[in-house]
Design a protein around this motif. Structure first.
Motif, mmCIF file in Angstrom:
data_model
loop_
_atom_site.group_PDB
_atom_site.id
_atom_site.type_symbol
_atom_site.label_atom_id
_atom_site.label_comp_id
_atom_site.label_asym_id
_atom_site.label_seq_id
_atom_site.Cartn_x
_atom_site.Cartn_y
_atom_site.Cartn_z
ATOM 1 N N SER A 137 0.835 -1.191 0.000
ATOM 2 C CA SER A 137 0.000 0.000 0.000
ATOM 3 C C SER A 137 0.876 1.249 0.000
ATOM 4 O O SER A 137 1.994 1.234 0.530
ATOM 5 C CB SER A 137 -0.894 0.004 1.239
ATOM 6 N N ARG A 212 5.145 -3.840 -5.096
ATOM 7 C CA ARG A 212 4.025 -3.766 -4.168
ATOM 8 C C ARG A 212 3.026 -4.882 -4.456
ATOM 9 O O ARG A 212 2.637 -5.104 -5.596
ATOM 10 C CB ARG A 212 3.328 -2.413 -4.302
ATOM 11 N N LYS A 214 -0.440 -6.694 -4.869
ATOM 12 C CA LYS A 214 -1.746 -6.197 -5.298
ATOM 13 C C LYS A 214 -2.852 -6.537 -4.298
ATOM 14 O O LYS A 214 -3.829 -5.808 -4.195
ATOM 15 C CB LYS A 214 -2.101 -6.784 -6.668
ATOM 16 N N GLN A 232 9.642 1.436 -8.506
ATOM 17 C CA GLN A 232 9.591 -0.016 -8.426
ATOM 18 C C GLN A 232 10.733 -0.651 -9.215
ATOM 19 O O GLN A 232 10.709 -1.843 -9.514
ATOM 20 C CB GLN A 232 8.249 -0.521 -8.982
ATOM 21 N N HIS A 259 -2.951 -2.873 3.242
ATOM 22 C CA HIS A 259 -3.544 -3.152 1.932
ATOM 23 C C HIS A 259 -5.048 -2.929 1.942
ATOM 24 O O HIS A 259 -5.649 -2.652 0.902
ATOM 25 C CB HIS A 259 -3.237 -4.591 1.507
ATOM 26 N N ARG A 263 -5.686 0.559 -1.112
ATOM 27 C CA ARG A 263 -5.325 -0.498 -2.050
ATOM 28 C C ARG A 263 -4.542 0.038 -3.238
ATOM 29 O O ARG A 263 -4.665 1.201 -3.618
ATOM 30 C CB ARG A 263 -6.589 -1.207 -2.540
ATOM 31 N N LYS A 264 -3.769 -0.861 -3.824
ATOM 32 C CA LYS A 264 -2.959 -0.500 -4.973
ATOM 33 C C LYS A 264 -3.853 -0.032 -6.124
ATOM 34 O O LYS A 264 -4.826 -0.680 -6.479
ATOM 35 C CB LYS A 264 -2.118 -1.701 -5.418
#
Length: 325
Positions: A137, A212, A214, A232, A259, A263-264
């Motif tokens: 997150s 990260r 998901k 990333q 998360h 959320r992503k």
């Protein structure tokens, strides 16, 4: 100064963020569960679930919180950039002020978001070490800014200087940068970064998964190093290599619930409870280069043990050592 930095981060946690930093706390963090459709969520002390409330009012509140976070972060970034310019002759003091910036900004952002937070293992939060944490997150970034000790640096690509405002602050704070223009230079830069950490008595912060998650479930730890805070894009050597070069202990930080909170790929922050657990430092003075895979597996297994069921890998997705960069 080290003690004052730790006190700055941990004092009044309960009153400021509804947080407990007692490492022996046994009770589970409260989560919110809907009783019936259309009713307001209620608290449950045992369920490992969180049911979203995606009505228009919670969504509007979330948008307001995110905007306030962005504006507040830009303000503190500008202020600390000015402080860093005044401290140009004192590079190590700039590292410390960069951490103070993170402590103030990270704590402020978490207060704005309003998630209840519980901290465990706080007695390990001020070690000189390589800190690693699971990543699911954007909130993880705020937490490590706030909770890593004074004297901690990240490692970024040298091009970070072109990131507006934040990139310049990163450079002014004397954080480490490496040259990725070719593998030879990248490896040399990593070795020099490790020497700088040892020479200046610094700590490091790294995401060992390399990206990260998901869905919040733990991903395989990579042999390549993820640049925290910024990108990333991983590098050629990971936290085990840095431990072998620096001989610093490793302090795992286990994030639970982030998360669910943010959320992503989403822009809806939910009031899900968050737990941050510092695990006991793991010595690396006797580690050897021929056992890198064993050390990675040991660290992965440690995370699996301390994560709740909802964040552990599924049986078909059991983490395996990844050498991909």
């Amino acid at each position: 100064m080290e003690k004052s930095g730790s006190l700055f981060r941990n004092r009044r946690l309960e009153s400021f963020l509804n947080t407990s930093s007692n490492p022996t706390v046994k009770e589970a963090p409260k989560v919110l569960v809907k009783e019936e459709a259309g009713q307001r969520p209620r608290a449950s002390a045992t369920a490992d679930v969180y049911v979203d409330d995606d009505g228009w009012l919670p969504t509007l509140i979330s948008v307001v919180r995110i905007v306030v976070c962005f504006v507040s972060m830009m303000f503190t970034t500008f202020i600390w950039a000015l402080i860093m310019i005044l401290l140009l002759p004192w590079p190590y003091e700039r590292v410390r002020q960069g951490n103070v910036y993170g402590h103030v900004t990270g704590r402020m952002l978490m207060w704005i978001l309003g998630n209840p937070i519980k901290i465990e293992g706080a007695e390990f939060s001020n070690e000189r070490a390589i800190y690693i944490c699971n990543h699911a997150s954007p909130i993880d970034i705020f937490l490590i800014m706030w909770l890593t000790p004074t004297g901690t640096v990240g490692i970024a690509k040298k091009e970070i200087i072109w990131y507006p405002l934040f990139g310049q602050l990163y450079v002014l704070a004397n954080h480490l940068r490496i040259d990725r223009s070719n593998p030879t230079l990248a490896i040399a830069s990593m070795k020099e970064a490790a020497r700088a950490v040892v020479r200046n008595n610094l700590s490091l912060i790294i995401f060992p998964e390399g990206t990260r998650s998901k869905n919040g479930r733990l991903l395989p730890f990579k042999k390549a190093l993820l640049i925290p805070f910024i990108t990333q894009q991983p590098h050629l050597q990971g936290f085990v290599h840095l431990a072998l070069q620096s001989r610093l202990p490793i302090v795992p930080m286990v994030f639970t619930g982030t998360h669910r909170a943010w959320r992503k790929g989403g822009l809806h922050v939910r009031p899900a409870p968050i737990t941050v657990k510092y695990l006991e430092p793991i010595p690396t003075h006797d580690w050897t280069a021929d056992k890198i895979d064993e050390y990675l597996k040991m660290m992965q297994d440690l995370y699996v043990k301390h994560l709740p069921e909802s964040q552990r890998p599924l049986p078909s997705e059991t983490p395996r050592i990844s050498s991909k960069s």
